[in-house]
Write a protein that holds these residues in place. Structure first.
Motif, PDB file in Angstrom:
ATOM      1  N   SER A 208       0.826  -1.211   0.000  1.00  0.00           N
ATOM      2  CA  SER A 208       0.000   0.000   0.000  1.00  0.00           C
ATOM      3  C   SER A 208       0.857   1.256   0.000  1.00  0.00           C
ATOM      4  N   LEU A 209       2.126   1.154   0.432  1.00  0.00           N
ATOM      5  CA  LEU A 209       3.017   2.308   0.336  1.00  0.00           C
ATOM      6  C   LEU A 209       3.179   2.706  -1.123  1.00  0.00           C
ATOM      7  N   GLY A 210       3.318   1.694  -1.988  1.00  0.00           N
ATOM      8  CA  GLY A 210       3.403   1.983  -3.412  1.00  0.00           C
ATOM      9  C   GLY A 210       2.091   2.503  -3.967  1.00  0.00           C
ATOM     10  N   TRP A 211       0.985   1.834  -3.596  1.00  0.00           N
ATOM     11  CA  TRP A 211      -0.328   2.298  -4.061  1.00  0.00           C
ATOM     12  C   TRP A 211      -0.605   3.707  -3.555  1.00  0.00           C
ATOM     13  N   GLY A 212      -0.265   3.949  -2.288  1.00  0.00           N
ATOM     14  CA  GLY A 212      -0.461   5.294  -1.739  1.00  0.00           C
ATOM     15  C   GLY A 212       0.373   6.317  -2.463  1.00  0.00           C
ATOM     16  N   GLY A 213       1.616   5.931  -2.815  1.00  0.00           N
ATOM     17  CA  GLY A 213       2.471   6.847  -3.571  1.00  0.00           C
ATOM     18  C   GLY A 213       1.907   7.160  -4.942  1.00  0.00           C
ATOM     19  N   SER A 345       5.652   8.141  -9.662  1.00  0.00           N
ATOM     20  CA  SER A 345       4.723   7.016  -9.556  1.00  0.00           C
ATOM     21  C   SER A 345       5.329   5.723 -10.103  1.00  0.00           C
ATOM     22  N   VAL A 346       6.299   5.819 -11.007  1.00  0.00           N
ATOM     23  CA  VAL A 346       6.967   4.615 -11.523  1.00  0.00           C
ATOM     24  C   VAL A 346       7.744   3.928 -10.388  1.00  0.00           C
ATOM     25  N   GLY A 347       8.424   4.714  -9.575  1.00  0.00           N
ATOM     26  CA  GLY A 347       9.133   4.149  -8.423  1.00  0.00           C
ATOM     27  C   GLY A 347       8.175   3.477  -7.455  1.00  0.00           C
ATOM     28  N   ASP A 348       6.988   4.080  -7.266  1.00  0.00           N
ATOM     29  CA  ASP A 348       5.981   3.460  -6.397  1.00  0.00           C
ATOM     30  C   ASP A 348       5.506   2.133  -6.984  1.00  0.00           C
ATOM     31  N   ALA A 349       5.368   2.079  -8.311  1.00  0.00           N
ATOM     32  CA  ALA A 349       4.976   0.825  -8.967  1.00  0.00           C
ATOM     33  C   ALA A 349       6.053  -0.246  -8.788  1.00  0.00           C
ATOM     34  N   VAL A 350       7.320   0.158  -8.845  1.00  0.00           N
ATOM     35  CA  VAL A 350       8.417  -0.785  -8.603  1.00  0.00           C
ATOM     36  C   VAL A 350       8.304  -1.380  -7.205  1.00  0.00           C
ATOM     37  N   GLN A 351       7.942  -0.546  -6.248  1.00  0.00           N
ATOM     38  CA  GLN A 351       7.777  -1.005  -4.869  1.00  0.00           C
ATOM     39  C   GLN A 351       6.680  -2.068  -4.772  1.00  0.00           C
ATOM     40  N   ILE A 352       5.550  -1.825  -5.437  1.00  0.00           N
ATOM     41  CA  ILE A 352       4.446  -2.788  -5.422  1.00  0.00           C
ATOM     42  C   ILE A 352       4.877  -4.108  -6.047  1.00  0.00           C
ATOM     43  N   ILE A 353       5.480  -4.023  -7.234  1.00  0.00           N
ATOM     44  CA  ILE A 353       5.900  -5.232  -7.952  1.00  0.00           C
ATOM     45  C   ILE A 353       6.910  -6.030  -7.133  1.00  0.00           C
ATOM     46  N   ALA A 354       7.874  -5.337  -6.524  1.00  0.00           N
ATOM     47  CA  ALA A 354       8.894  -6.023  -5.720  1.00  0.00           C
ATOM     48  C   ALA A 354       8.265  -6.742  -4.530  1.00  0.00           C
ATOM     49  N   LEU A 355       7.308  -6.098  -3.869  1.00  0.00           N
ATOM     50  CA  LEU A 355       6.665  -6.705  -2.707  1.00  0.00           C
ATOM     51  C   LEU A 355       5.817  -7.913  -3.097  1.00  0.00           C
ATOM     52  N   ILE A 356       5.071  -7.797  -4.200  1.00  0.00           N
ATOM     53  CA  ILE A 356       4.240  -8.923  -4.632  1.00  0.00           C
ATOM     54  C   ILE A 356       5.115 -10.105  -5.050  1.00  0.00           C
ATOM     55  N   ILE A 357       6.181  -9.825  -5.800  1.00  0.00           N
ATOM     56  CA  ILE A 357       7.098 -10.907  -6.201  1.00  0.00           C
ATOM     57  C   ILE A 357       7.744 -11.534  -4.962  1.00  0.00           C
ATOM     58  N   GLY A 358       8.217 -10.699  -4.053  1.00  0.00           N
ATOM     59  CA  GLY A 358       8.837 -11.212  -2.830  1.00  0.00           C
ATOM     60  C   GLY A 358       7.868 -12.043  -2.019  1.00  0.00           C
ATOM     61  N   GLY A 359       6.617 -11.566  -1.883  1.00  0.00           N
ATOM     62  CA  GLY A 359       5.612 -12.325  -1.138  1.00  0.00           C
ATOM     63  C   GLY A 359       5.282 -13.648  -1.792  1.00  0.00           C
ATOM     64  N   ALA A 360       5.180 -13.655  -3.121  1.00  0.00           N
ATOM     65  CA  ALA A 360       4.872 -14.895  -3.848  1.00  0.00           C
ATOM     66  C   ALA A 360       5.992 -15.913  -3.695  1.00  0.00           C
ATOM     67  N   ILE A 361       7.234 -15.453  -3.747  1.00  0.00           N
ATOM     68  CA  ILE A 361       8.372 -16.368  -3.587  1.00  0.00           C
ATOM     69  C   ILE A 361       8.368 -16.991  -2.192  1.00  0.00           C
ATOM     70  N   THR A 362       8.182 -16.164  -1.172  1.00  0.00           N
ATOM     71  CA  THR A 362       8.216 -16.683   0.198  1.00  0.00           C
ATOM     72  C   THR A 362       7.044 -17.613   0.484  1.00  0.00           C
ATOM     73  N   LEU A 363       5.911 -17.429  -0.217  1.00  0.00           N
ATOM     74  CA  LEU A 363       4.766 -18.318  -0.037  1.00  0.00           C
ATOM     75  C   LEU A 363       5.032 -19.689  -0.645  1.00  0.00           C
ATOM     76  N   ASN A 364       5.676 -19.721  -1.793  1.00  0.00           N
ATOM     77  CA  ASN A 364       5.812 -20.959  -2.568  1.00  0.00           C
ATOM     78  C   ASN A 364       7.155 -21.663  -2.407  1.00  0.00           C
ATOM     79  N   VAL A 365       8.166 -20.977  -1.936  1.00  0.00           N
ATOM     80  CA  VAL A 365       9.487 -21.593  -1.749  1.00  0.00           C
ATOM     81  C   VAL A 365       9.794 -21.649  -0.253  1.00  0.00           C
ATOM     82  N   PRO A 366       9.850 -22.820   0.345  1.00  0.00           N
ATOM     83  CA  PRO A 366      10.090 -22.932   1.787  1.00  0.00           C
ATOM     84  C   PRO A 366      11.420 -22.294   2.201  1.00  0.00           C
TER      85      PRO A 366
END
Length: 523
Positions: A208-213, A345-366
């Motif tokens: 949401s920091l990225g979305w808020g940005g 806003s591009v930097g904020d989008a990078v933040q969102i993408i990085a967090l979603i990718i990071g969250g997906a990796i930690t969910l699926n890779v023990p």
């Protein structure tokens, strides 16, 4: 001494009565349950413990469990996300107001704007302890809802400030009220989600920091299209819009959010049992109103907490630079006001993408959490180095590097996840969270002072600060990974394989991970 003994006798009598009352509450559940008094110390803890043992006696289908998780995702997660986004937009509103002659309107000179940007974190520091106590003592959603309303009022009050001193005072008070949000949401995430689910969910609501940005950038862009001689002034409109939205949202938090599954209004009684059973598997327990001094001392000796404190402080300094001066840094690369808001806003989008990718990796890779944080830290170190040493003529290279440092949020989110999923005992976890946010406050407070107007447009000192901060953070995360890995190995050798059921029971009795020999860290 004769006068003291009757008082001691009365105190012991009260303690025995309280213990008997708790035992009566637990009797209908399972008569042979060994209830340890230090963990089951108040009605809320007893209710959670009762629900846990009721859940153990029931059979739940996978479809029921999945339905409960979806309910939580669709109700709790969006509220977390919007709340965090509003907090971020309000905290960084000066960043946007600065594009519309805010400094000139208040007659700011020298480093006064730096102090104004930083003052909210001083308020945050002094507010987090009473807010943390209130969250532990009362329903968290009520505390967060009221604080949301009050900080929204403070944002509106900034429109009436016409002197540096008045704006400084309002920013300080605003920080006090905002201090309930991120620590509260972090603790509540551990009450709602399993250890496996926490990283992705925390990354989602922290994105949401990225979305808020992005939302803040486009609000600013819309305001930039208005006439410069508009009344109220354009910087005032920024505060009116954000403050008004925050005040309205506070009622959503107050009436629709619950702080734990044990008292959620949107779950049936059976669904509450399912939700409690799910989080019991975290082995860290649920909310407990009792402050345990021994657990507080454990937090100050916990290597994980000390490493998190150091890493968060080191990373918060660059974060303070980005939050307070991102528009200024981009504008001084040679872009117009409107173009600056678009590019930010591009930097904020990078933040969102990085967090979603990071969250997906930690969910699926023990056991990939700290390795994912390290990958993001390496990206930040390289990007900060490029900002520091690329020639000024390479505008787009420096801009892209500035966008990429927004991946630093992955490391901070993993730090918060470590608190919520790798620390047992409510007091221990709360104290560690307070340490993390103390480092966050003072790092962000120091950040704006790294930026010197005399170094415009390259801001070489600030970029070196980013490079050093991210490097220290990376070292701390790698050290913590090694500590938890070798601790798990040592426990396996010494105590044998972990007993999951015993560990869950210890967690529900509010034991720390140091007391619970069946606890194993998630890496």
């Amino acid at each position: 001494m004769a006068e003291v003994k009757p008082e001691i006798g009365q105190l012991e009598s009260h303690q025995n009565n309280a213990a008997n009352d708790i035992e009566k509450r637990l009797e209908p559940v399972e008569s042979n349950v060994d209830v340890q008094k230090p963990g089951i110390v108040n009605e809320d803890a007893a209710v959670g413990y009762r629900q846990y043992h009721e859940a153990l006696q029931l059979e739940f289908s996978p479809e029921e469990v999945k339905r409960v998780r979806w309910k939580i995702d669709f109700i709790v997660l969006p509220i977390f996300l919007v709340t965090q986004a509003l907090q971020f937009m309000d905290r960084t509103a000066l960043n946007y107001a600065n594009l519309f002659n805010y400094q000139k309107a208040l007659g700011l000179k020298g480093q006064q704007f730096n102090y104004l940007s930083a003052m909210i974190y001083a308020g945050y520091f002094f507010g987090q302890y009473p807010c943390g106590w209130l969250i532990g003592r009362y329903p968290a959603q009520r505390v967060v809802g009221v604080s949301c309303l009050l900080w929204g009022v403070m944002v509106l009050a900034l429109t009436a400030c016409r002197t540096y001193q008045s704006a400084l005072a309002v920013r300080f008070i605003m920080g006090i009220f905002e201090a309930a949000v991120t620590p509260g949401l972090t603790l509540m995430t551990g009450f709602w989600y399993t250890r496996r689910e926490i990283p992705l969910r925390q990354c989602i609501w922290y994105s949401s920091l990225g979305w808020g940005g992005i939302v803040g950038s486009y609000i600013s862009m819309g305001v930039s299209k208005l006439p410069a001689n508009l009344k109220p002034e354009r910087w005032e409109l920024i505060f009116f819009i954000l403050g008004g939205a925050t005040c309205l949202w506070s009622f959503v938090i107050f009436f629709l959010l619950s702080d734990s599954p044990a008292n959620s209004f949107f779950l049936t009684e059976r669904e509450r049992l399912i939700a409690v059973r799910r989080v019991a598997g975290n082995e860290t327990g649920i909310k407990n109103k009792k402050f345990v001094p021994k657990q507080a001392l454990v937090a100050f000796k916990d290597p994980k907490a000390l490493l998190l404190f150091t890493s968060v402080f080191a990373a918060a300094i660059p974060n303070g630079v980005v939050n307070s001066f991102s528009t200024v840094i981009i504008r001084d690369m040679g872009f117009s006001t409107t173009r600056t808001t678009e590019l930010k806003s591009v930097g904020d989008a990078v933040q969102i993408i990085a967090l979603i990718i990071g969250g997906a990796i930690t969910l699926n890779v023990p056991n990939s959490r700290l390795l994912t944080a390290t990958a993001a830290n390496i990206l930040c170190v390289v990007a900060a180095g490029c900002m520091a040493y690329l020639p000024r003529s390479n505008t787009w290279g420096r801009l892209v590097s500035f966008w990429l440092v927004n991946a630093q949020s992955v490391g901070f989110t993993i730090s918060l996840i470590t608190v919520s999923s790798n620390m047992g005992g409510y007091t221990h976890r709360s104290m560690a969270s307070a340490m993390v946010f103390t480092a966050y406050c003072w790092g962000n407070f120091a950040g704006p002072f790294v930026v010197k107007a005399s170094e415009a447009p390259t801001y070489h000192g600030a970029t070196i600060g980013l490079l050093v901060g991210y490097s220290i953070k990376m070292g701390c995360h790698l050290t913590m990974l090694a500590y938890m890995f070798f601790t798990n190995r040592y426990r396996d050798r010494t105590y044998g394989p972990a007993d999951k059921e015993q560990s869950e029971e210890a967690g529900m009795q509010d034991q720390t991970e140091f007391q619970n020999k069946d606890f194993r860290y998630v890496l």
